[in-house]
Design a protein around this motif. Structure first.
Motif, PDB file in Angstrom:
ATOM      1  N   ALA A 199       4.050   6.013  -5.217  1.00 12.29           N
ATOM      2  CA  ALA A 199       4.101   6.112  -6.683  1.00 12.29           C
ATOM      3  C   ALA A 199       3.060   7.107  -7.189  1.00 12.29           C
ATOM      4  O   ALA A 199       3.359   7.967  -8.030  1.00 12.29           O
ATOM      5  CB  ALA A 199       3.887   4.739  -7.309  1.00 12.29           C
ATOM      6  N   GLY A 200       1.842   6.992  -6.694  1.00 18.47           N
ATOM      7  CA  GLY A 200       0.794   7.928  -7.108  1.00 18.47           C
ATOM      8  C   GLY A 200       1.087   9.353  -6.669  1.00 18.47           C
ATOM      9  O   GLY A 200       0.818  10.311  -7.400  1.00 18.47           O
ATOM     10  N   ARG A 213       0.839  -1.210   0.000  1.00 14.97           N
ATOM     11  CA  ARG A 213       0.000   0.000   0.000  1.00 14.97           C
ATOM     12  C   ARG A 213       0.868   1.253   0.000  1.00 14.97           C
ATOM     13  O   ARG A 213       0.578   2.227  -0.714  1.00 14.97           O
ATOM     14  CB  ARG A 213      -0.924  -0.014   1.220  1.00 14.97           C
ATOM     15  CG  ARG A 213      -1.874   1.181   1.299  1.00 14.97           C
ATOM     16  CD  ARG A 213      -2.820   1.021   2.497  1.00 14.97           C
ATOM     17  NE  ARG A 213      -3.734   2.147   2.597  1.00 14.97           N
ATOM     18  CZ  ARG A 213      -3.459   3.280   3.249  1.00 14.97           C
ATOM     19  NH1 ARG A 213      -2.276   3.403   3.866  1.00 14.97           N
ATOM     20  NH2 ARG A 213      -4.343   4.255   3.297  1.00 14.97           N
ATOM     21  N   LEU A 214       1.939   1.232   0.782  1.00 12.23           N
ATOM     22  CA  LEU A 214       2.848   2.372   0.856  1.00 12.23           C
ATOM     23  C   LEU A 214       3.524   2.615  -0.494  1.00 12.23           C
ATOM     24  O   LEU A 214       3.664   3.767  -0.932  1.00 12.23           O
ATOM     25  CB  LEU A 214       3.894   2.110   1.942  1.00 12.23           C
ATOM     26  CG  LEU A 214       4.914   3.211   2.228  1.00 12.23           C
ATOM     27  CD1 LEU A 214       4.221   4.511   2.602  1.00 12.23           C
ATOM     28  CD2 LEU A 214       5.861   2.773   3.341  1.00 12.23           C
ATOM     29  N   VAL A 215       3.932   1.529  -1.164  1.00 11.38           N
ATOM     30  CA  VAL A 215       4.573   1.682  -2.477  1.00 11.38           C
ATOM     31  C   VAL A 215       3.612   2.316  -3.474  1.00 11.38           C
ATOM     32  O   VAL A 215       3.976   3.244  -4.220  1.00 11.38           O
ATOM     33  CB  VAL A 215       5.055   0.312  -3.002  1.00 11.38           C
ATOM     34  CG1 VAL A 215       5.489   0.415  -4.457  1.00 11.38           C
ATOM     35  CG2 VAL A 215       6.217  -0.200  -2.157  1.00 11.38           C
ATOM     36  N   LEU A 216       2.358   1.843  -3.503  1.00  7.89           N
ATOM     37  CA  LEU A 216       1.389   2.393  -4.449  1.00  7.89           C
ATOM     38  C   LEU A 216       1.065   3.852  -4.143  1.00  7.89           C
ATOM     39  O   LEU A 216       0.927   4.679  -5.062  1.00  7.89           O
ATOM     40  CB  LEU A 216       0.104   1.555  -4.434  1.00  7.89           C
ATOM     41  CG  LEU A 216       0.227   0.124  -4.963  1.00  7.89           C
ATOM     42  CD1 LEU A 216      -1.094  -0.606  -4.856  1.00  7.89           C
ATOM     43  CD2 LEU A 216       0.723   0.126  -6.410  1.00  7.89           C
ATOM     44  N   GLY A 250       6.534   5.944  -9.674  1.00  9.48           N
ATOM     45  CA  GLY A 250       5.991   7.277  -9.930  1.00  9.48           C
ATOM     46  C   GLY A 250       6.519   7.838 -11.237  1.00  9.48           C
ATOM     47  O   GLY A 250       5.812   8.544 -11.964  1.00  9.48           O
ATOM     48  N   GLY A 251       7.781   7.484 -11.561  1.00  6.56           N
ATOM     49  CA  GLY A 251       8.365   7.914 -12.826  1.00  6.56           C
ATOM     50  C   GLY A 251       7.662   7.298 -14.025  1.00  6.56           C
ATOM     51  O   GLY A 251       7.508   7.941 -15.071  1.00  6.56           O
ATOM     52  N   VAL A 252       7.222   6.045 -13.900  1.00  5.21           N
ATOM     53  CA  VAL A 252       6.481   5.414 -14.991  1.00  5.21           C
ATOM     54  C   VAL A 252       5.151   6.122 -15.204  1.00  5.21           C
ATOM     55  O   VAL A 252       4.766   6.459 -16.336  1.00  5.21           O
ATOM     56  CB  VAL A 252       6.234   3.918 -14.701  1.00  5.21           C
ATOM     57  CG1 VAL A 252       5.374   3.295 -15.795  1.00  5.21           C
ATOM     58  CG2 VAL A 252       7.560   3.175 -14.593  1.00  5.21           C
ATOM     59  N   LEU A 253       4.436   6.386 -14.107  1.00  7.72           N
ATOM     60  CA  LEU A 253       3.123   7.031 -14.197  1.00  7.72           C
ATOM     61  C   LEU A 253       3.214   8.450 -14.735  1.00  7.72           C
ATOM     62  O   LEU A 253       2.407   8.866 -15.568  1.00  7.72           O
ATOM     63  CB  LEU A 253       2.455   7.045 -12.811  1.00  7.72           C
ATOM     64  CG  LEU A 253       2.075   5.702 -12.201  1.00  7.72           C
ATOM     65  CD1 LEU A 253       1.560   5.880 -10.782  1.00  7.72           C
ATOM     66  CD2 LEU A 253       1.027   5.011 -13.069  1.00  7.72           C
TER      67      LEU A 253
END
Length: 439
Positions: A243-244, A237-240, A374-377
Motif C-alpha cells: 500500500a505504501g 506487513r506485506l499488505v502495508l 495504496g489508492g486510499v493513501l
C-alpha cells in the motif's frame, strides 16, 4: 481439487484482450466521475459553498470511491479466493456500470436539496466497491494464465485498461465541452458520459462471457475459509508495504488527471479544452509505454523498475508543479508526461509483481487489498490535499510539490523493503524445464 484446463497461446491473447477491455470500461466509469468532479459537480451539488470549498466537497465525494475500493477488495477477494476469479469479473462490472449510469440520473441540489450530494456519495461508494474487485479479478485471471517468463507482458494488458478508460472518459467530456455551451454542458451535457457507461458495461459482459477459470485457482485443494483473516494474520506487513509503495503512483496519476484540471481552470483561467487535451496527450504516451515497462520487468526484475520510477518521481514533482503554473500548454504537457513516465515505470510491472508476492489461496484478497489501500493513501487524498495546499500559496503550488515528493520518498522506502519475485520464479520454471528434458 478441480480439473485443470490447458490454455493454448491464442486463448492467452483473447483473455488478455478481454481483461483489457473490461478494466478500460470499469475505469472509464471511475474516471468520468473524477473529471466531472473537477469541472462541474461543485457548483451543481454544493452551490452554497465558495468555488474552492465546492471543489473540495466534490473531491471529497471523489475520494469516497477510493475508500470503498479496499472494501470491494475484501468482498470480491473473498469470492475470488473461494469461488474463482471469473465470478469477480462479472459482479464487479455489473455493480460499477449500474452505479455509474445512476450518477448521470441524480437531480442537482437545486432540484432536491441536500439529498442530491447524499445520493452522489452513495453511488460513488458503490462505484468504488465494484472497482475494488475489478482489478484483482482481471489481473489475476491474466497473470495466472501467463507463462512465468512473459507474465509481466501479459499482465500489462489489464494495466493498459485504465489509460484507455481515462481517454474514453475525457474524450467524451472534451467532445461535449467543445460542442456545447457552458450552460448546456452544466444543464445536461455532463450526464451523457455517465449514461454511456450502461452500453459499455453490456459490451464488457459479452467479452467476458467466454473466459476460462485461472489454472492456479483450479489447482487449489485447500481453500482459505476466510481469506481476509489469513491475509491480516500472515501477510499484514506485506499488505502495508505494498500500500505504501503504490501510494505515489496513485498520487501522480490523480494529481495530473484530476487535481490539475481544477487548479488550471479555476486558478489559472486555462480552458477546459486545453487542459483535457494536454492531459490526454500525456496519458496516450503513458498507455503506450506500459507494455514496454512490463517487458523490461520480465527481463530485469519488477523491483528495480519500481525503485527507478519512485526515484524519478521524487526528482520531478517540483518541476512538474512549476511547469503547470505557467499555464502554457506545451510546458504543462511536458510536466505531465515526465510524471506519467515515472508512474508507468512502476505500475507497468505491478500487475505481475503483486500476485507473485502472495500465495494462490489468498492472492485475490491480498493483492487487491494492498493495491486499493495504496489508492486510499495516494488517490483519495491527493486531490483534496493538493487543492487545500494550492489555495494557500502563490501562483506556483510549491506545497503540492513538497507533498508529492514526500509521498515518493515514502513509496521508495517501501519498495526497498519488498523482495524481488521475477528471477526466482523464472529460474524455478527454467530448472523444471531442464529437469523434464533431462528425464
Amino acid at each position: 481439487m478441480h480439473d485443470v484446463r490447458t490454455v493454448r497461446a491464442p486463448s492467452m491473447l483473447r483473455l488478455a484482450a478481454a481483461s483489457l477491455a473490461g478494466t478500460a470500461i470499469e475505469f472509464y466509469d471511475f474516471f468520468v466521475y473524477g473529471t466531472a468532479a473537477a469541472l462541474v459537480l461543485g457548483p451543481l451539488f454544493f452551490p452554497t459553498f465558495s468555488p474552492v470549498a465546492g471543489t473540495l466537497a466534490a473531491f471529497a465525494t471523489f475520494g469516497v470511491g477510493f475508500v470503498a475500493r479496499p472494501l470491494g477488495s475484501v468482498l470480491f477477494g473473498h469470492i475470488g479466493d473461494r469461488h474463482g476469479r471469473r465470478p469477480v469479473l462479472v459482479g464487479s462490472l455489473l455493480l460499477t456500470g449500474a452505479s455509474t449510469v445512476a450518477v448521470g440520473c441524480v437531480p442537482t441540489f437545486d432540484s432536491i436539496g441536500v439529498a442530491a450530494p447524499v445520493l452522489l456519495l452513495v453511488l460513488r461508494f458503490l462505484q468504488g466497491l465494484g472497482l475494488g474487485g475489478e482489478w484483482g479479478g482481471a489481473v489475476l485471471l491474466t497473470a495466472e494464465h501467463a507463462p512465468a517468463d512473459r507474465r509481466g507482458l501479459w499482465s500489462s494488458f489489464p494495466q493498459v485498461g485504465p489509460p484507455v478508460g481515462f481517454l474514453l472518459a475525457n474524450g467524451a467530456v472534451l467532445t461535449l465541452s467543445a460542442t456545447l455551451t457552458d450552460a448546456q454542458f452544466a444543464a445536461w451535457g455532463w450526464r451523457v458520459p455517465f449514461w454511456a457507461a450502461g452500453v459499455l458495461a453490456l459490451v464488457g459482459l459479452w467479452l467476458r462471457s467466454s473466459l476460462t477459470e485461472s489454472p492456479s485457482f483450479l489447482k487449489i485443494d485447500d481453500y482459505a475459509r476466510v481469506p481476509l483473516v489469513e491475509v491480516v494474520r500472515d501477510h499484514w506487513r506485506l499488505v502495508l508495504l505494498t500500500a505504501g509503495a503504490l501510494a505515489v503512483g496513485y498520487a501522480i496519476f490523480y494529481a495530473v488527471t484530476t487535481w490539475s484540471l481544477a487548479y488550471a481552470t479555476e486558478r489559472l483561467g486555462v480552458s477546459r479544452t486545453v487542459m483535457l487535451t494536454s492531459v490526454m496527450a500525456a496519458v496516450v504516451i503513458k498507455g503506450a509505454l506500459t507494455p514496454v515497462a512490463a517487458v523490461l520487468g520480465d527481463r530485469y526484475g519488477r523491483r528495480p523498475l519500481c525503485l527507478i520510477g519512485c526515484a524519478a518521481a521524487a526528482l520531478w514533482m517540483f518541476p512538474m508543479v512549476a511547469l503547470l503554473a505557467t499555464g502554457a500548454p506545451l510546458l504543462m504537457f511536458l510536466g505531465f508526461l515526465v510524471a506519467l513516465i515515472a508512474f508507468v515505470t512502476m505500475f507497468g510491472v505491478i500487475a505481475a509483481y503483486l500476485p507473485e508476492l502472495y500465495e494462490p489461496r489468498v492472492r485475490c484478497t491480498g493483492a487487491a487489498v494492498g493495491y486499493n489501500l495504496g489508492g486510499v493513501l495516494g488517490g483519495a487524498l491527493t486531490p483534496i490535499v493538493a487543492t487545500a495546499l494550492a489555495g494557500q500559496g502563490g501562483r506556483v503550488p510549491w506545497g503540492v510539490g513538497a507533498y508529492m515528493t514526500g509521498l515518493a520518498l515514502l513509496s521508495l522506502g517501501c519498495f526497498a523493503l519488498l523482495p524481488e519475485t521475477r528471477p526466482m520464479r523464472v529460474r524455478a520454471t527454467e530448472a523444471e524445464a531442464e529437469a523434464a528434458a533431462a528425464g
